[in-house]
Motif scaffolding. Structure first.
Motif, PDB file in Angstrom:
ATOM      1  N   ALA A   1      -4.749  -3.085  -8.644  1.00 31.93           N
ATOM      2  CA  ALA A   1      -4.747  -1.822  -7.908  1.00 31.93           C
ATOM      3  C   ALA A   1      -3.312  -1.463  -7.509  1.00 31.93           C
ATOM      4  O   ALA A   1      -2.445  -2.344  -7.422  1.00 31.93           O
ATOM      5  N   PRO A   2      -3.052  -0.182  -7.234  1.00 32.01           N
ATOM      6  CA  PRO A   2      -1.728   0.186  -6.714  1.00 32.01           C
ATOM      7  C   PRO A   2      -1.457  -0.548  -5.403  1.00 32.01           C
ATOM      8  O   PRO A   2      -2.357  -0.722  -4.582  1.00 32.01           O
ATOM      9  N   CYS A   3      -0.236  -0.980  -5.219  1.00 30.87           N
ATOM     10  CA  CYS A   3       0.109  -1.716  -3.999  1.00 30.87           C
ATOM     11  C   CYS A   3      -0.025  -0.805  -2.782  1.00 30.87           C
ATOM     12  O   CYS A   3       0.413   0.352  -2.816  1.00 30.87           O
ATOM     13  N   PRO A   4      -0.607  -1.309  -1.704  1.00 26.54           N
ATOM     14  CA  PRO A   4      -0.757  -0.511  -0.480  1.00 26.54           C
ATOM     15  C   PRO A   4       0.571  -0.065   0.133  1.00 26.54           C
ATOM     16  O   PRO A   4       0.588   0.841   0.953  1.00 26.54           O
ATOM     17  N   CYS A   5       1.689  -0.669  -0.275  1.00 30.43           N
ATOM     18  CA  CYS A   5       2.988  -0.261   0.286  1.00 30.43           C
ATOM     19  C   CYS A   5       3.535   0.999  -0.379  1.00 30.43           C
ATOM     20  O   CYS A   5       4.603   1.471  -0.025  1.00 30.43           O
ATOM     21  N   HIS A   6       2.793   1.538  -1.351  1.00 28.64           N
ATOM     22  CA  HIS A   6       3.147   2.793  -2.016  1.00 28.64           C
ATOM     23  C   HIS A   6       4.454   2.697  -2.805  1.00 28.64           C
ATOM     24  O   HIS A   6       5.192   3.679  -2.922  1.00 28.64           O
TER      25      HIS A   6
END
Length: 132
Positions: free
Chosen positions: A7-12
């Protein structure tokens, strides 16, 4: 909260979680304060209270030996907040002290902070921050 490593990293950062903050959440120490700051943002978004506590300097105002109470407060914040974006505007790297200025977009508004980090035993720790 569970997240797929793909998934895309939550830190954007635009990277996949497995290539960004995941290794730090699994025990690798970030090589600089900016990486630590990003991984802490992700940890808050994912409810990883143990990581937040482990990367907080003892001089931080939130630091406490009452680990269960501290953990509960972190989880309450994480579960009641939506983490919508992160923008790093400045990174001042030093050998033992570093600063990261950022904007965190949360469902309650934008948090702007200049964070201070200290390197202790070759490990970066979050000390405190100045709200901007």
């Amino acid at each position: 909260m569970k997240i797929s490593p793909n998934a895309p990293c939550p830190c954007h950062s635009g990277e996949k979680y497995k290539n960004c903050c995941f290794p730090y959440h699994r025990g690798i120490f970030p090589s600089n304060a900016q990486k630590l700051m990003r991984s802490r943002y992700s940890a808050f978004a994912l409810g990883l209270s143990e990581y937040i506590m482990a990367t907080t300097h003892p001089n931080n105002p939130d630091y406490t030996e009452e680990k269960e109470v501290w953990k509960k407060h972190i989880l309450e914040f994480s579960l009641s907040t939506r983490f919508l974006g992160l923008k790093i505007s400045e990174f001042i790297d030093g050998e033992s002290e570093a600063f990261v200025t950022f904007e965190a977009k949360l469902d309650g508004g934008i948090l702007k902070e200049k964070s201070r980090f200290l390197k202790v035993n070759n490990k970066w720790l979050y000390v405190d921050g100045e709200f901007l």
